[in-house]
Design a protein around this motif. Structure first.
Motif, short mmCIF file in Angstrom:
data_model
loop_
_atom_site.label_atom_id
_atom_site.label_comp_id
_atom_site.label_asym_id
_atom_site.label_seq_id
_atom_site.Cartn_x
_atom_site.Cartn_y
_atom_site.Cartn_z
N ASP A 28 0.85 -1.19 0.00
CA ASP A 28 0.00 0.00 0.00
C ASP A 28 0.89 1.25 0.00
OD1 ASP A 28 -1.86 2.00 0.40
OD2 ASP A 28 -2.80 1.04 2.14
N LEU A 29 1.28 1.68 -1.21
CA LEU A 29 2.17 2.84 -1.31
C LEU A 29 1.57 4.12 -0.75
CD1 LEU A 29 3.95 2.37 -4.76
CD2 LEU A 29 4.71 1.67 -2.48
N PRO A 30 0.26 4.39 -0.93
CA PRO A 30 -0.29 5.61 -0.31
C PRO A 30 -0.11 5.61 1.22
CG PRO A 30 -1.81 4.78 -1.95
CD PRO A 30 -0.72 3.74 -1.78
N ALA A 31 -0.30 4.46 1.86
CA ALA A 31 -0.10 4.39 3.31
C ALA A 31 1.37 4.54 3.67
CB ALA A 31 -0.65 3.08 3.86
N LEU A 32 2.25 3.99 2.84
CA LEU A 32 3.68 4.05 3.10
C LEU A 32 4.24 5.46 2.92
CD1 LEU A 32 6.35 2.54 3.68
CD2 LEU A 32 6.51 2.10 1.22
N PHE A 33 3.85 6.12 1.84
CA PHE A 33 4.41 7.43 1.51
C PHE A 33 3.52 8.60 1.86
CE2 PHE A 33 6.78 4.64 -1.42
CZ PHE A 33 8.07 5.01 -1.09
N GLY A 34 2.32 8.35 2.38
CA GLY A 34 1.40 9.45 2.66
C GLY A 34 0.70 9.87 1.38
N GLY A 35 -0.36 9.17 1.08
CA GLY A 35 -1.05 9.36 -0.19
C GLY A 35 -1.57 10.77 -0.40
N GLY A 36 -1.64 11.12 -1.65
CA GLY A 36 -2.18 12.40 -2.07
C GLY A 36 -2.49 12.31 -3.55
N PRO A 37 -3.10 13.32 -4.10
CA PRO A 37 -3.41 13.27 -5.53
C PRO A 37 -2.14 13.29 -6.37
CG PRO A 37 -3.89 15.44 -4.64
CD PRO A 37 -3.51 14.56 -3.48
N GLU A 38 -2.23 12.69 -7.54
CA GLU A 38 -1.09 12.70 -8.47
C GLU A 38 -1.07 14.06 -9.17
OE1 GLU A 38 -1.43 9.25 -10.96
OE2 GLU A 38 -0.64 7.96 -9.39
N ALA A 39 -0.24 14.96 -8.68
CA ALA A 39 -0.21 16.33 -9.19
C ALA A 39 0.99 16.60 -10.09
CB ALA A 39 -0.21 17.31 -8.02
N HIS A 40 1.99 15.73 -10.07
CA HIS A 40 3.20 15.94 -10.87
C HIS A 40 3.30 14.77 -11.84
CE1 HIS A 40 7.23 16.90 -12.05
NE2 HIS A 40 7.30 17.88 -11.17
N ARG A 45 5.27 7.31 -8.99
CA ARG A 45 3.87 7.00 -8.70
C ARG A 45 3.76 6.30 -7.34
NH1 ARG A 45 0.25 7.57 -12.87
NH2 ARG A 45 1.25 8.02 -14.86
N THR A 46 3.32 7.06 -6.34
CA THR A 46 3.16 6.52 -4.99
C THR A 46 1.72 6.60 -4.51
OG1 THR A 46 3.68 8.65 -3.97
CG2 THR A 46 5.53 7.13 -4.37
N ALA A 47 0.79 6.97 -5.38
CA ALA A 47 -0.60 7.17 -4.99
C ALA A 47 -1.46 5.91 -5.15
CB ALA A 47 -1.21 8.32 -5.80
N ARG A 48 -0.85 4.80 -5.58
CA ARG A 48 -1.60 3.56 -5.78
C ARG A 48 -0.83 2.38 -5.21
NH1 ARG A 48 -2.13 4.66 -12.13
NH2 ARG A 48 -3.06 6.72 -11.94
N PRO A 49 -1.54 1.35 -4.74
CA PRO A 49 -0.86 0.13 -4.31
C PRO A 49 -0.18 -0.54 -5.50
CG PRO A 49 -3.10 0.20 -3.47
CD PRO A 49 -2.98 1.31 -4.47
N VAL A 50 0.87 -1.32 -5.22
CA VAL A 50 1.59 -2.07 -6.25
C VAL A 50 1.78 -3.52 -5.81
CG1 VAL A 50 2.83 -0.07 -7.17
CG2 VAL A 50 3.87 -1.44 -5.36
#
Length: 95
Positions: A28-40, A45-50
């Motif tokens: 769960d990358l959003p939980a790991l990196f502190g999810g937010g919208p993909e603005a850049h 890409r850290t806004a989705r699980p892998v």
């Protein structure tokens, strides 16, 4: 012993535990990196699980379980990079 361990830490305390062969997991990358919208658009890409692989369980200095995982972190502009690192057990689940 590890045939019964999916993607959750062993219940008994102890040292690091290698997983061989590695187990398929979702990180769960959003939980790991502190999810937010993909603005850049060309950033990492850290806004989705892998999907990835679990290679070991270990304990940190406070006694919490951490997971050694390998996965590909993708860039918005195309190529990715395979990374291997320790993550909190809460961000790992079986696939």
């Amino acid at each position: 012993m590890f045939d019964n361990v999916q993607a959750h830490p062993p219940s008994r305390p102890g040292g690091d535990r290698r997983i061989h062969p590695p187990r398929p997991v979702r990180i769960d990358l959003p939980a790991l990196f502190g999810g937010g919208p993909e603005a850049h658009p060309d950033g990492w890409r850290t806004a989705r699980p892998v999907d990835g692989d679990l290679h070991a369980w270990g304990r940190d200095t406070s006694g919490r379980w951490i997971a050694l995982v390998r996965y590909t972190l993708r860039r918005g502009d195309g190529p990715g990079m395979t990374v291997t690192h320790w993550v909190p057990s809460e961000v790992v689940e079986p696939r």
